[in-house]
Design a protein around this motif. Structure first.
Motif, mmCIF file in Angstrom:
data_model
loop_
_atom_site.group_PDB
_atom_site.id
_atom_site.type_symbol
_atom_site.label_atom_id
_atom_site.label_comp_id
_atom_site.label_asym_id
_atom_site.label_seq_id
_atom_site.Cartn_x
_atom_site.Cartn_y
_atom_site.Cartn_z
ATOM 1 N N TYR A 47 35.347 19.361 16.240
ATOM 2 C CA TYR A 47 34.200 20.064 16.821
ATOM 3 C C TYR A 47 32.982 19.141 16.855
ATOM 4 O O TYR A 47 32.331 18.987 17.874
ATOM 5 C CB TYR A 47 33.819 21.288 15.974
ATOM 6 C CG TYR A 47 34.681 22.516 16.163
ATOM 7 C CD1 TYR A 47 35.892 22.455 16.826
ATOM 8 C CD2 TYR A 47 34.261 23.741 15.658
ATOM 9 C CE1 TYR A 47 36.673 23.589 16.977
ATOM 10 C CE2 TYR A 47 35.033 24.882 15.809
ATOM 11 C CZ TYR A 47 36.242 24.806 16.465
ATOM 12 O OH TYR A 47 36.993 25.931 16.619
ATOM 13 N N ASN A 48 32.664 18.555 15.702
ATOM 14 C CA ASN A 48 31.398 17.836 15.582
ATOM 15 C C ASN A 48 31.410 16.473 16.253
ATOM 16 O O ASN A 48 30.374 15.996 16.701
ATOM 17 C CB ASN A 48 31.007 17.701 14.107
ATOM 18 C CG ASN A 48 30.541 19.027 13.543
ATOM 19 O OD1 ASN A 48 29.621 19.634 14.071
ATOM 20 N ND2 ASN A 48 31.191 19.491 12.503
ATOM 21 N N MET A 49 32.581 15.832 16.324
ATOM 22 C CA MET A 49 32.660 14.548 17.027
ATOM 23 C C MET A 49 32.808 14.789 18.532
ATOM 24 O O MET A 49 32.985 13.858 19.298
ATOM 25 C CB MET A 49 33.849 13.724 16.516
ATOM 26 C CG MET A 49 33.721 13.259 15.088
ATOM 27 S SD MET A 49 32.419 12.025 14.952
ATOM 28 C CE MET A 49 31.673 12.529 13.436
ATOM 29 N N GLU A 50 32.792 16.063 18.917
ATOM 30 C CA GLU A 50 32.850 16.447 20.330
ATOM 31 C C GLU A 50 34.111 15.962 21.030
ATOM 32 O O GLU A 50 34.108 15.747 22.242
ATOM 33 C CB GLU A 50 31.601 15.958 21.071
ATOM 34 C CG GLU A 50 30.337 16.490 20.435
ATOM 35 C CD GLU A 50 29.426 17.211 21.400
ATOM 36 O OE1 GLU A 50 29.262 16.708 22.512
ATOM 37 O OE2 GLU A 50 28.900 18.287 21.038
ATOM 38 N N CYS A 51 35.212 15.801 20.269
ATOM 39 C CA CYS A 51 36.474 15.432 20.930
ATOM 40 C C CYS A 51 36.835 16.508 21.958
ATOM 41 O O CYS A 51 37.287 16.211 23.057
ATOM 42 C CB CYS A 51 37.624 15.310 19.931
ATOM 43 S SG CYS A 51 37.264 14.431 18.410
#
Ligand code: HEC
Ligand code: HEC
Length: 318
Positions: free
Chosen positions: A204-208
């Protein structure tokens, strides 16, 4: 009969006028503004936070905010942003007081990163990342790092070029895209002994998911798993030459996803850009060199648990 025809002609003309007025209104209004920050926030610097922040900023913000000539986060034209969104320039986020964010308070930075509302109240459209799920501790690390004298963020007087959002971006920013609420409760770090939970946190946070789902326009940044074609690939970021680079399917589907990949292959691909000695990644997916094997392995464990989507994506330009 004639009366009826005349009525329809008037109705059509009125409708056309209304649409034109709506179009003009959005074109002139542009990106909407919201109330500015009212929160009280300060991140206390520690050496651990600087180290952690270097890793997070160096994995998450660098891809967009890098200035390739200066080698720092001075910002520049983003050739990979889909043209339908307009001409997009990432901004200078070094500590420079005139051109960078040296004059922004910690509260203004955290407010933007959580909600998408900038210091001047303007909404930052989805071409700027938002971090509604990042833990409070990781958020503090990012802010402390942005304030540090690391070469990536040390004050650098590179002048910003404002974005030129397209009509589509303006329209969506006045209708579909909304700022996120500022979190009302503390956000703890994920339990790293549960690799699925940890991997979800990273994905989620690394926007994969943002690049690897169906389309930037149908991504749901508040509920990523509700994004159309979640991790099923087919999204169309561009490379530095402006060519479409289709994103691969990362769901566990065996034929069209990565169902047959081992964890080792996945870690090698994401961290070094190679699978079985072959180049597996090209721009705009830069290898995540700063992530540990455990972090990337956790993303793999999480991706094993999401619904398989059968979607064959041909590799671009090969
Ligand atoms: C997908 C690309 C992308 C990513 C990833 C990204 N940004 Fe941005 N950022 C942008 C763009 C584009 C803008 C300009 C937005 C606008 O004009 O409204 C921007 C604007 C900003 C601004 C406002 C600067 C100003 O002067 O107005 C800050 C601060 C910022 N980003 C910080 C960050 C941080 C910190 C990260 C990492 C956690 C990050 N960004 C990740 C693309 C990105
Ligand atoms: C800016 C968009 C973008 C982001 C963000 C992104 N990727 Fe990618 N990724 C791509 C593109 C485009 C390719 C295909 C590159 C090519 O064809 O050479 C790719 C390829 C891959 C591959 C190779 C898959 C295959 O079938 O060959 C893996 C694995 C992967 N990405 C994982 C990830 C992970 C994990 C993350 C988050 C840590 C991530 N990606 C973030 C755009 C992105």
């Amino acid at each position: 009969m004639k009366k009826l025809l005349r009525f329809f002609a008037y109705a059509l003309a009125t409708l056309a006028l209304l649409i034109l007025l709506g179009f003009l209104y959005i074109q002139i209004k542009g990106i909407p503004s919201y109330d500015t920050v009212t929160i009280d926030y300060h991140a206390t610097p520690t050496p651990e936070r600087i180290d952690r922040g270097r890793k997070l900023v160096g994995s998450l913000c660098i891809g967009c905010h890098i200035n390739r000539e200066a080698g720092n986060l001075g910002g520049q034209f983003m050739p990979d942003a889909p043209q339908e969104f307009g001409k997009i320039y990432s901004q200078n986020i070094t500590g420079d007081k005139t051109y960078g964010i040296g004059e922004w308070t910690d509260a203004e930075i955290v407010y933007l990163l959580r909600t998408g509302i900038k210091r001047d109240g303007k909404y930052a459209p989805p071409y700027m990342a938002k971090l509604p799920f990042l833990s409070d501790e990781d958020m503090a690390s990012i802010i402390v790092f942005l304030r540090s004298d690391d070469p990536l963020v040390a004050p650098s007087p590179i002048a910003d070029t404002p974005c030129e959002p397209s009509f589509l971006t303006k329209f969506l920013s006045n209708t579909l895209f909304k700022p996120m609420p500022y979190p009302s409760a503390a956000i703890p770090m994920p339990d790293t002994s549960n690799t699925v939970e940890w991997g979800r946190y990273m994905a989620y946070n690394m926007e994969c998911f943002s690049c690897h789902s169906a389309d930037f326009k149908s991504n749901d940044f508040q509920h990523p798993e509700k994004s159309a074609g979640f991790f099923g690939g087919g999204n169309k970021p561009l490379n530095l030459e402006g060519e479409v680079m289709l994103t691969p399917n990362l769901t566990p589907d065996k034929e069209t996803g990565i169902g047959n990949w081992t964890k080792q292959q996945f870690i090698a691909a994401v961290k070094s850009g190679k699978v079985d000695g072959q180049e597996a990644l090209r721009y705009p997916m830069n290898p995540y060199v700063r992530l540990s094997d455990e972090e990337v392995g956790a993303i793999y464990d999480y991706l094993r648990t999401i619904p398989a989507i059968s979607n064959k994506v041909e590799r671009s330009g090969l």
